[in-house]
Structure formats: structure tokens, C-alpha cells
Design a protein around this motif. Structure first.
Motif, PDB file in Angstrom:
ATOM      1  N   PRO A 286       0.796  -1.244   0.000  1.00 26.02           N
ATOM      2  CA  PRO A 286       0.000   0.000   0.000  1.00 26.02           C
ATOM      3  C   PRO A 286       0.823   1.286   0.000  1.00 26.02           C
ATOM      4  N   THR A 287       2.116   1.177   0.367  1.00 31.08           N
ATOM      5  CA  THR A 287       2.949   2.390   0.373  1.00 31.08           C
ATOM      6  C   THR A 287       4.194   2.112  -0.454  1.00 31.08           C
ATOM      7  N   SER A 288       4.609   3.115  -1.257  1.00 34.19           N
ATOM      8  CA  SER A 288       5.790   2.945  -2.096  1.00 34.19           C
ATOM      9  C   SER A 288       7.041   2.961  -1.219  1.00 34.19           C
ATOM     10  N   PHE A 307      -7.469  -1.620  -3.657  1.00 36.02           N
ATOM     11  CA  PHE A 307      -7.936  -2.667  -2.746  1.00 36.02           C
ATOM     12  C   PHE A 307      -7.742  -4.049  -3.362  1.00 36.02           C
ATOM     13  N   LEU A 308      -8.079  -4.207  -4.646  1.00 35.64           N
ATOM     14  CA  LEU A 308      -7.923  -5.507  -5.304  1.00 35.64           C
ATOM     15  C   LEU A 308      -6.452  -5.944  -5.311  1.00 35.64           C
ATOM     16  N   CYS A 309      -5.550  -4.984  -5.459  1.00 38.92           N
ATOM     17  CA  CYS A 309      -4.117  -5.306  -5.419  1.00 38.92           C
ATOM     18  C   CYS A 309      -3.720  -5.804  -4.031  1.00 38.92           C
ATOM     19  N   ILE A 381      -6.496  -4.418   6.428  1.00 33.29           N
ATOM     20  CA  ILE A 381      -6.929  -4.104   5.053  1.00 33.29           C
ATOM     21  C   ILE A 381      -8.352  -3.529   5.046  1.00 33.29           C
ATOM     22  N   LYS A 382      -9.248  -4.172   5.832  1.00 29.82           N
ATOM     23  CA  LYS A 382     -10.650  -3.689   5.882  1.00 29.82           C
ATOM     24  C   LYS A 382     -10.734  -2.287   6.454  1.00 29.82           C
ATOM     25  N   GLU A 383      -9.896  -2.007   7.434  1.00 27.88           N
ATOM     26  CA  GLU A 383      -9.898  -0.653   8.037  1.00 27.88           C
ATOM     27  C   GLU A 383      -9.407   0.380   7.010  1.00 27.88           C
TER      28      GLU A 383
END
Length: 389
Positions: A286-288, A307-309, A381-383
Motif C-alpha cells: 500500500p505504500t511505495s 484494494f484488489l491489489c 486491510i478492511k480498516e
């Protein structure tokens, strides 16, 4: 015959006073020897005196002849020296003329070669949506010896890395080979170390683009990874990473052919292998990574695709727990979707289908119970994507 007569006439004119003196001496000798001496002879002059006078006159004739020959020798040497000087001047003029002609030929070869090089770059730009921002430096690096006085059309590509002249064709080939070799052995590297390695490779790809002095000129598309370095530079697409490498290989291949070498062999496209693609996604989402100023705003700005990733990466880490389950089929479906930039763009354009796909993945995360070791990961992930629930 006319020339011979003319030369004889010229020589007579040049030596007319000398010839006159010789003739006068001869006439004088004839008078003395043929008239005066007989007179003295018949006048009871002693014979030994006559002999003495004859010797003197003969000596005078011989001396005159010798003087004539000596003078003729000096004149001949002078003429030969003059001829040699004229030949030297003529040869110098010819050498200078040849030198100027050779310089003109070299100049025409060089300007023609440069013009052909620029035309090649122009064709590459049109074919691949890119722009060579410093063709002068690229040419100088590829053909360092070329100039107005010399122009080589071929480059030797078997030389070792040039420390004195970096970014030449050998350096470019070595960098490409290094990237492709690293990609081919990525499966042997620990799964959690691949993220750092793939980021290094992304930066090496950018470095290779920089060595070729071009930038991609394209509209930003979903999945584009850019590097912030004195501006924003596109490097590759996270969903179709092989496209950039294929373009780079084509550019290098055309430069090889232009420089008198064979084209590159076909690539195995190891960057498309699943372990490399997963490592690339893990490194950017989620973060580069903080080590390199890479950005992937085209993905992170789209919440559903982002999200799919992340869901794909979550499943990839725990896929052994989902053997022979419906979630395994969902994982394969999403994995197939993320294999192509065009497929991702297509599902983005179909909002209903995209929402349904996101719903299925969220549902799979919701089934994970509190006592499951995957629960905390799924909860994070859900949060992060609570706005999609």
C-alpha cells in the motif's frame, strides 16, 4: 622533333657569347697554325719552335673545351635543382589538395552519419511515444571518436566496461544484461527480500533509460510507476511491466544494428513471472518504498483497484490455506485480471462489475475468524478500505 630543335635554339641563345669566344679561339688557332706557322717555317724558323707553338694552341683549344664542359655541368646541375624544386612545390600542392579532399570526404561522412542517426531516433520516437532529449550526448557516447576529421560507422561491442567513457554501447548492454539476469534468478531469492530487489531493478531500468537519453511521452495510465528525479519520469507499468523493457530492448537493438552489430536476441520477459509481479505489487502497495522516490498515484488514487491489489497480495501470502476453496478461484480470477493493464482499464470502465468484484473480495476477508492467524492482517486491510464496505 620541333621540341628538340627549340631546346637546341634556346641553348645556343643562352651560350652565344661563350660559343663566339670558342669559335674565335678556333679561328685564331687555324690562322696561326695554317698561315703564320708555315710562313715562319719557310722563313727558316726552327722546327722545335713550331712544335712549341702548336702545343700552346692545342692547349688553348683543350682548355676552352674543358671550360665549356665545366660550365655546362654547372648549368645542368642548376637546371636539375630547379626541376627538383618545382617538383617539390608541385607535390606540396598535390598533398595539400589531397588533404583538403580527404577532410571534405570525412566531413561529408560525418554529417551524413549524424543525419542518419537523427533520422533513426526520429523513427524510434514515433514508434514508441518517447523523446530523446539529448541526441548529441547519446551520439558522443556511442561514437566517441567521430568528428569532422574522422568518422567510424561501426562500434566494437566486445570491449570491457569503459571506465573513462561511461554510458557507451558496452555499458548500455551490460546494464540491460544485468537487469535481465537479476529478473531471471528472482525466484531463488527469499520472498520477503524480493521487494527490495525489485525496487533496485526498477531504479536500474530508470538508469538504463537515462543512459539512452530519452523520456517516455505518454499520458498517465493506471498502474504507471514514476520516479521523482529532477522531474517526474515514467519507468514502467505495474500491470504490464514488460512493455517498458520491450521498448528499451528495441531501442538498443536498433542502435546495435546502426552501429554495425547484430540485433538483440529475443527476451524471455522474466519480469512478467508471477514472483516478480507479486514482488512489484508488494513493493509499491500500500505504500511505495522510501529508499527510492517512486510513486504509483495512478493506482493508489483508484480505491477499488488499490484494494484488489492488496487483497491479491494478502491471498498470495496465505494461498496455501485456501487450497480447493472458492476463495482460491476468486484469487485466480483477480490474479488474471491484474495481469494486463488493458483488463484493469476495462473493469474500471465497467463500474458495476468492479463493485461486484470488490464486494466478493471483502466478503472473503469477512469470513476470517478472530482466532485465525490471518485475522489481524485482514482487519488492517478492511480498516484501510472501510469506505468501500
Amino acid at each position: 622533333m620541333k621540341n628538340t630543335t627549340k631546346e637546341i635554339t634556346n641553348k645556343i641563345k643562352e651560350n652565344k657569347w661563350f660559343i663566339f669566344t670558342i669559335l674565335l679561339s678556333a679561328v685564331f688557332g687555324m690562322i696561326l697554325g695554317g698561315v703564320t706557322l708555315p710562313y715562319f717555317f719557310y722563313s727558316n724558323i726552327e722546327s722545335n719552335e713550331v712544335a712549341n707553338w702548336s702545343s700552346v694552341l692545342a692547349a688553348v683549344g683543350t682548355l676552352g673545351t674543358l671550360i665549356f664542359l665545366i660550365r655546362e655541368s654547372f648549368r645542368t646541375k642548376k637546371e636539375q635543382k630547379q626541376i627538383r624544386e618545382e617538383q617539390r612545390v608541385y607535390q606540396e600542392k598535390q598533398d595539400k589538395l589531397w588533404d583538403e579532399q580527404n577532410k571534405l570526404i570525412a566531413f561529408q561522412r560525418y554529417t551524413g552519419h549524424r543525419e542518419s542517426f537523427e533520422k533513426l531516433l526520429s523513427k524510434i520516437e514515433k514508434a514508441h511515444e518517447l523523446s530523446f532529449y539529448d541526441s548529441e550526448k547519446l551520439y558522443r557516447n556511442l561514437f566517441p571518436k567521430n568528428g569532422f576529421s574522422q568518422c567510424d560507422f561501426e562500434i566494437e561491442t566486445t570491449n570491457p566496461k569503459n571506465i573513462v567513457k561511461p554510458k557507451d554501447l558496452n555499458d548500455i548492454l551490460q546494464t540491460l544484461n544485468y537487469i535481465e539476469e537479476k529478473l531471471s534468478i528472482m525466484s531463488r531469492i527469499n520472498k520477503y527480500e524480493r521487494q527490495n530487489e525489485i525496487c533496485n531493478i526498477v531504479f536500474d531500468i530508470f538508469r538504463l533509460i537515462n543512459m539512452l537519453y530519452f523520456d517516455f511521452e505518454k499520458k498517465e495510465e493506471v498502474g504507471d510507476i514514476s520516479l521523482e528525479f529532477e522531474g517526474k519520469h515514467f519507468v514502467l507499468n505495474i500491470f504490464s511491466p514488460s512493455e517498458s523493457l520491450n521498448i528499451i530492448r528495441d531501442v538498443i537493438s536498433k542502435l546495435l544494428i546502426f552501429s554495425g552489430n547484430g540485433s538483440l536476441p529475443p527476451s524471455l520477459n522474466n519480469i512478467n513471472n508471477s514472483w516478480n509481479r507479486s514482488a512489484l505489487l508488494s513493493a509499491m502497495i500500500p505504500t511505495s518504498p522510501k529508499r527510492y522516490p517512486l510513486s504509483i498515484e495512478s493506482v493508489t488514487s483508484n480505491r477499488e483497484i488499490s484494494f484488489l491489489c492488496e487483497w491479491f497480495l494478502f491471498m498470495d501470502n496465505h494461498i496455501s490455506d485456501y487450497a480447493h476453496t472458492n476463495e482460491k478461484y476468486k484469487y485466480n480470477d483477480v490474479a488474471q485480471l491484474l495481469l494486463s493493464k488493458r483488463d484493469v482499464e476495462k473493469i474500471i470502465s465497467e463500474s458495476a462489475r468492479l463493485k461486484a468484484k470488490v464486494g466478493e473480495c471483502l466478503e472473503a476477508l469477512g469470513k476470517i475468524e478472530n482466532n485465525d492467524k490471518k485475522f489481524e492482517h485482514a482487519k488492517r486491510i478492511k480498516e484501510r478500505y472501510s469506505d468501500l464496505i
